[in-house]
Design a protein around this motif. Structure first.
Motif, mmCIF file in Angstrom:
data_model
loop_
_atom_site.group_PDB
_atom_site.id
_atom_site.type_symbol
_atom_site.label_atom_id
_atom_site.label_comp_id
_atom_site.label_asym_id
_atom_site.label_seq_id
_atom_site.Cartn_x
_atom_site.Cartn_y
_atom_site.Cartn_z
ATOM 1 N N TRP A 24 0.836 -1.193 0.000
ATOM 2 C CA TRP A 24 0.000 0.000 0.000
ATOM 3 C C TRP A 24 0.873 1.246 0.000
ATOM 4 O O TRP A 24 1.859 1.323 0.714
ATOM 5 N N GLY A 25 0.510 2.228 -0.807
ATOM 6 C CA GLY A 25 1.259 3.473 -0.792
ATOM 7 C C GLY A 25 0.965 4.337 -2.001
ATOM 8 O O GLY A 25 -0.014 4.142 -2.720
ATOM 9 N N PHE A 26 1.843 5.287 -2.217
ATOM 10 C CA PHE A 26 1.729 6.208 -3.335
ATOM 11 C C PHE A 26 2.700 5.786 -4.428
ATOM 12 O O PHE A 26 3.889 5.607 -4.183
ATOM 13 N N LYS A 27 2.211 5.657 -5.646
ATOM 14 C CA LYS A 27 3.039 5.290 -6.787
ATOM 15 C C LYS A 27 3.657 6.552 -7.359
ATOM 16 O O LYS A 27 2.956 7.529 -7.646
ATOM 17 N N ILE A 28 4.974 6.546 -7.490
ATOM 18 C CA ILE A 28 5.690 7.703 -8.027
ATOM 19 C C ILE A 28 6.617 7.228 -9.137
ATOM 20 O O ILE A 28 7.410 6.307 -8.945
ATOM 21 N N PHE A 29 6.486 7.849 -10.297
ATOM 22 C CA PHE A 29 7.390 7.578 -11.412
ATOM 23 C C PHE A 29 8.544 8.566 -11.306
ATOM 24 O O PHE A 29 8.326 9.772 -11.182
ATOM 25 N N ALA A 30 9.784 8.061 -11.332
ATOM 26 C CA ALA A 30 10.941 8.928 -11.105
ATOM 27 C C ALA A 30 12.009 8.712 -12.171
ATOM 28 O O ALA A 30 12.179 7.612 -12.691
ATOM 29 N N ARG A 31 12.716 9.802 -12.497
ATOM 30 C CA ARG A 31 13.907 9.727 -13.348
ATOM 31 C C ARG A 31 15.100 9.963 -12.438
ATOM 32 O O ARG A 31 15.239 11.030 -11.843
ATOM 33 N N CYS A 32 15.940 8.935 -12.317
ATOM 34 C CA CYS A 32 17.069 8.969 -11.395
ATOM 35 C C CYS A 32 18.381 8.816 -12.150
ATOM 36 O O CYS A 32 18.424 8.254 -13.236
ATOM 37 N N GLY A 33 19.456 9.261 -11.526
ATOM 38 C CA GLY A 33 20.783 9.100 -12.089
ATOM 39 C C GLY A 33 21.449 7.832 -11.579
ATOM 40 O O GLY A 33 20.890 7.080 -10.772
ATOM 41 N N ILE A 34 22.660 7.591 -12.043
ATOM 42 C CA ILE A 34 23.420 6.411 -11.637
ATOM 43 C C ILE A 34 23.642 6.390 -10.131
ATOM 44 O O ILE A 34 23.608 5.342 -9.501
ATOM 45 N N GLY A 36 21.641 7.342 -7.907
ATOM 46 C CA GLY A 36 20.387 7.185 -7.187
ATOM 47 C C GLY A 36 19.694 8.512 -6.919
ATOM 48 O O GLY A 36 18.616 8.545 -6.342
ATOM 49 N N MET A 37 20.303 9.607 -7.322
ATOM 50 C CA MET A 37 19.722 10.934 -7.129
ATOM 51 C C MET A 37 18.487 11.091 -8.013
ATOM 52 O O MET A 37 18.539 10.786 -9.199
ATOM 53 N N ILE A 38 17.391 11.559 -7.461
ATOM 54 C CA ILE A 38 16.165 11.769 -8.233
ATOM 55 C C ILE A 38 16.235 13.142 -8.885
ATOM 56 O O ILE A 38 16.391 14.158 -8.213
#
Length: 129
Positions: A24-34, A36-38
């Motif tokens: 259960w939670g909030f779905k977030i689509f993210a673009r991250c770097g190598i 791990g930085m969003i």
């Protein structure tokens, strides 16, 4: 990514995914770097997911997963020098061609067999041999 949330104040924003460890939670689509930085993210909100994005007719025809990738890639600074990696939910050949032709972004992703548009592959047994 899934941000865990078990409360009941979120209404329809809260998602349930039975295959995830955090169900259960909030779905977030993210673009991250190598590292791990969003760099950019879009919270899933059903019909409100893309309220701040305008898509062309071609982009609308690519489907939900492709629209997520296109929206996240719109904030990339040096597009011709970029490579984007994504999983099999987002990968279709039309998206790869669109990203390369329209913005010069190279991409790599695993693809599901039902999205190959008639391309015949060797069976798993033949590949193991």
């Amino acid at each position: 990514m899934m941000v865990p949330y078990k409360g009941n104040k979120a209404g329809s924003r809260r998602q349930y995914l039975k295959s995830n460890p955090k169900k259960w939670g909030f779905k977030i689509f993210a673009r991250c770097g190598i590292s791990g930085m969003i760099y950019d993210f879009i919270p899933y909100g059903s019909e409100d997911t893309f309220r701040n994005h305008n898509f062309s007719e071609i982009e609308e025809g690519l489907g939900f997963g492709s629209k997520v990738v296109i929206a996240l890639c719109s904030s990339i600074q040096d597009k011709p020098l970029s490579v984007v990696y994504f999983d099999n939910f987002f990968t279709i050949p039309e998206l790869a061609f669109y990203l390369r032709d329209e913005s010069g972004i190279s991409c790599l992703g695993t693809i599901r067999p039902n999205r190959l548009r008639g391309c015949q592959l060797k069976s798993d047994i033949d590949l193991r041999k």
